[in-house]
Design a protein around this motif. Structure first.
Motif, short mmCIF file in Angstrom:
data_model
loop_
_atom_site.label_atom_id
_atom_site.label_comp_id
_atom_site.label_asym_id
_atom_site.label_seq_id
_atom_site.Cartn_x
_atom_site.Cartn_y
_atom_site.Cartn_z
N HIS A 17 0.85 -1.19 0.00
CA HIS A 17 0.00 0.00 0.00
C HIS A 17 0.88 1.23 0.00
CE1 HIS A 17 0.44 -1.40 4.21
NE2 HIS A 17 0.84 -0.18 4.39
N ALA A 95 1.37 6.29 4.06
CA ALA A 95 0.90 5.18 4.89
C ALA A 95 1.49 5.30 6.29
CB ALA A 95 1.28 3.85 4.26
N SER A 96 0.65 5.11 7.28
CA SER A 96 1.07 5.30 8.66
C SER A 96 2.16 4.32 9.09
CB SER A 96 -0.14 5.16 9.60
OG SER A 96 -0.71 3.87 9.47
N ASP A 97 2.30 3.20 8.39
CA ASP A 97 3.33 2.24 8.74
C ASP A 97 4.62 2.40 7.93
OD1 ASP A 97 2.41 1.29 6.31
OD2 ASP A 97 2.03 -0.74 7.01
N TYR A 120 -5.80 2.72 3.31
CA TYR A 120 -5.12 1.71 2.51
C TYR A 120 -5.54 0.32 2.98
CZ TYR A 120 -1.93 5.57 1.40
OH TYR A 120 -1.39 6.76 1.00
N THR A 124 -4.72 0.03 6.78
CA THR A 124 -3.64 0.95 7.17
C THR A 124 -4.12 2.37 6.97
OG1 THR A 124 -1.99 -0.66 6.50
CG2 THR A 124 -1.24 1.61 6.73
N ASP A 125 -3.83 3.22 7.95
CA ASP A 125 -4.25 4.61 7.86
C ASP A 125 -3.36 5.40 6.91
OD1 ASP A 125 -6.03 3.97 9.87
OD2 ASP A 125 -4.82 4.86 11.46
#
Length: 133
Positions: A17, A95-97, A120, A124-125
């Protein structure tokens, strides 16, 4: 870089993502006069300006070319190009990760201004960031 080359590099850089974009998607984006492409060997940034806002659509650096200043150079050129097109602020989502991207953006003056929960897949934020240009 051609749409095929952009899609190939994007595919190496984004495997989950956001999903990799296709050559057709890149071709369509490049046909829009609001969009602009900045390139370096093994890296590119695609941006858009609308009125006084610029959006960083995507930034890709080949894995073997990372940590060599390519992203920093592209971000600097993004700001200059957007300003030349009349933009006074920039936006992006990440993407937050994606810790490396979050650190890069935070370290170059981008501030978190929002979050799109579960944007995503799979849940995923997307962190929305803004920078005064």
């Amino acid at each position: 870089m051609t749409p095929d080359e952009l899609a190939a590099l994007h595919g190496v850089c984004f495997t989950a993502h956001p999903r990799p974009w296709t050559a057709l998607e890149f071709a369509n984006l490049l046909n829009n006069p609001l969009n602009f492409l900045l390139t370096r060997p093994q890296a590119f940034l695609l941006g858009r300006t609308v009125a006084e806002e610029a959006e960083l659509l995507t930034l890709a650096v080949a894995p073997q070319a990372r940590r060599q200043g390519l992203a920093l150079a592209l971000l600097s050129e993004f700001a200059a190009t957007a300003q030349a097109r009349g933009a006074t602020e920039g936006f992006l989502e990440v993407a937050s990760d994606n810790a490396a991207a979050m650190a890069l953006y935070s370290g170059t003056g981008w501030d978190i201004v929002g979050c799109r929960k579960g944007y995503y897949a799979p849940g995923t934020d997307a962190v929305v960031m803004r920078r005064v240009l």
